[in-house]
Design an enzyme around this catalytic site. Structure first.
Site, PDB file in Angstrom:
ATOM      1  N   HIS A  98     -22.602  36.708  -2.659  1.00  0.00           N
ATOM      2  CA  HIS A  98     -21.363  37.329  -3.141  1.00  0.00           C
ATOM      3  C   HIS A  98     -20.185  36.529  -2.603  1.00  0.00           C
ATOM      4  O   HIS A  98     -19.960  36.471  -1.397  1.00  0.00           O
ATOM      5  CB  HIS A  98     -21.281  38.778  -2.666  1.00  0.00           C
ATOM      6  CG  HIS A  98     -19.999  39.459  -3.058  1.00  0.00           C
ATOM      7  ND1 HIS A  98     -19.641  39.647  -4.379  1.00  0.00           N
ATOM      8  CD2 HIS A  98     -18.991  39.978  -2.308  1.00  0.00           C
ATOM      9  CE1 HIS A  98     -18.465  40.261  -4.419  1.00  0.00           C
ATOM     10  NE2 HIS A  98     -18.060  40.467  -3.180  1.00  0.00           N
ATOM     11  N   LYS A 124     -10.554  37.182  -2.137  1.00  0.00           N
ATOM     12  CA  LYS A 124     -11.276  35.945  -2.492  1.00  0.00           C
ATOM     13  C   LYS A 124     -10.860  35.427  -3.866  1.00  0.00           C
ATOM     14  O   LYS A 124     -10.529  34.250  -4.027  1.00  0.00           O
ATOM     15  CB  LYS A 124     -12.793  36.195  -2.465  1.00  0.00           C
ATOM     16  CG  LYS A 124     -13.338  36.631  -1.120  1.00  0.00           C
ATOM     17  CD  LYS A 124     -14.849  36.768  -1.133  1.00  0.00           C
ATOM     18  CE  LYS A 124     -15.342  37.874  -2.049  1.00  0.00           C
ATOM     19  NZ  LYS A 124     -14.935  39.221  -1.597  1.00  0.00           N
ATOM     20  N   ASP A 176     -17.365  35.872  -7.869  1.00  0.00           N
ATOM     21  CA  ASP A 176     -18.112  37.117  -7.629  1.00  0.00           C
ATOM     22  C   ASP A 176     -19.557  36.862  -7.217  1.00  0.00           C
ATOM     23  O   ASP A 176     -19.997  37.288  -6.164  1.00  0.00           O
ATOM     24  CB  ASP A 176     -18.058  38.042  -8.838  1.00  0.00           C
ATOM     25  CG  ASP A 176     -18.570  39.442  -8.489  1.00  0.00           C
ATOM     26  OD1 ASP A 176     -18.090  40.003  -7.483  1.00  0.00           O
ATOM     27  OD2 ASP A 176     -19.440  39.936  -9.202  1.00  0.00           O
ATOM     28  N   ARG A 233      -8.588  28.263  18.008  1.00  0.00           N
ATOM     29  CA  ARG A 233      -7.270  27.641  17.793  1.00  0.00           C
ATOM     30  C   ARG A 233      -7.321  26.123  17.897  1.00  0.00           C
ATOM     31  O   ARG A 233      -6.331  25.457  17.596  1.00  0.00           O
ATOM     32  CB  ARG A 233      -6.268  28.206  18.806  1.00  0.00           C
ATOM     33  CG  ARG A 233      -6.079  29.711  18.662  1.00  0.00           C
ATOM     34  CD  ARG A 233      -5.057  30.257  19.630  1.00  0.00           C
ATOM     35  NE  ARG A 233      -3.720  29.744  19.351  1.00  0.00           N
ATOM     36  CZ  ARG A 233      -2.637  30.098  20.053  1.00  0.00           C
ATOM     37  NH1 ARG A 233      -2.738  30.969  21.047  1.00  0.00           N
ATOM     38  NH2 ARG A 233      -1.465  29.588  19.756  1.00  0.00           N
TER      39      ARG A 233
END
Length: 311
Positions: free
Chosen positions: A138, A159, A177, A243
């Site tokens: 998905h 998304k 999808d 980071r």
């Protein structure tokens, strides 16, 4: 339901069906091929009957030198209930005994125009693609600067909206999808869209749009090798996000690991630009240029110089 049947290779490679028409729906379960040279010499102890059998000039020339009884016996043994088909290459003449045996056992006997080596190569590539391990994920798959980026995350995280922005910025949509993924090699994952939803993108509030119709043929791709996974998640204040980028996370799909990056989502962050940069940064890393490692090395040098000065 079998992934590949004998009729599929007949249609794909425009093969001539000589006999054994009743068996054209036999399943092909392996991409391995067999050239039964030892079998023609009478050694059937380890005969790989489940493979496509290819007879070239060498095998057929040898068969002609056998006595009629030996020829009939060995060609009969070549045709079993498991054999998905026998292909004669180079448009060579097919022995009458083989035609009769294939018809009796309902083994598809085919003839190809290609040379034996070329036929074997094309057929192997086709079968490996069709019989490769597959799964469905998905998410959204987009081609960004030549890098196949699989965007995943919980439903509603953004998304498809991010993919739409990427398409507007000139990148190409592969699937939305549901992404069908097959492992074509030990480290090669190829993703594509199910035929039903090909070229379609679902945007909440608007509905389903056809990307090719709206943005043109240059905005879509049928399939793409997957190199990077971007996992979108809602920003968690209690979670520490990377980071520097020194530690590389991996995502395993079937038997292949791909690079994974977790991108926190919150208002004000331009996800499309961030994903673009992630794809470009991956390309630089593959070229041997790692900004995080360079910074870490410079920092270590500065610390080491400072320690020397204190001494």
């Amino acid at each position: 339901m079998p992934k590949v049947r004998t009729v599929d290779i007949i249609e794909k490679f425009n093969l001539e069906l000589i006999s054994g028409e009743e068996g054209i729906n036999r399943p092909i379960t392996t991409s391995d091929l067999s050239r039964p040279a030892l079998e023609m010499a009478g050694y059937f102890e380890y005969y790989p009957a489940e493979r496509i059998q290819i007879l070239g000039k060498t095998e057929l020339t040898f068969i002609e030198k056998l006595s009629p009884r030996e020829r009939a016996e060995r060609l009969e043994q070549l045709c079993t209930d498991l054999t998905p088909g026998i292909i004669v290459s180079r448009s060579l003449d097919v022995p009458a005994e083989l035609i009769e045996a294939a018809e009796r056992e309902s083994v598809p006997l085919m003839r190809a125009k290609h040379k034996t080596t070329r036929l074997s190569s094309h057929l192997t590539n086709y079968l490996e693609g069709k019989l490769a391990p597959t799964t469905a994920v998905h998410g959204v798959l987009v081609d960004i600067y030549g890098i196949g980026v699989l965007i995943t995350g919980k439903s509603g995280v953004g998304k498809s909206e991010t993919a739409l922005e990427l398409v507007k910025r000139g990148h190409r949509l592969v699937a939305d999808d549901c992404v069908e993924i097959r492992q074509e090699d030990q480290d090669t994952l190829v993703g594509e869209s199910p035929e039903l939803i090909e070229h379609l993108l679902e945007i909440r509030g608007i509905g389903i749009i056809n990307v090719m119709t709206l943005f043109g043929a240059g905005a879509i791709r049928t399939k793409k090798r997957i190199s990077l996974n971007i996992d979108l998640e809602l920003w968690d204040q209690n979670k520490t996000y990377d980071r520097l980028g020194l530690e590389e996370e991996k995502m395993k799909i079937i038997d292949t690991d791909i690079t994974k990056m977790t991108i926190p989502v919150r208002p004000g962050r331009n996800l499309a630009v961030i994903i673009e940069v992630a794809a470009m940064n991956l390309r630089l890393k593959r070229m041997g240029m790692n900004a995080a490692e360079q910074f870490s090395n410079r920092l270590a040098d500065v610390i080491e110089d400072g320690e020397h000065e204190d001494l």
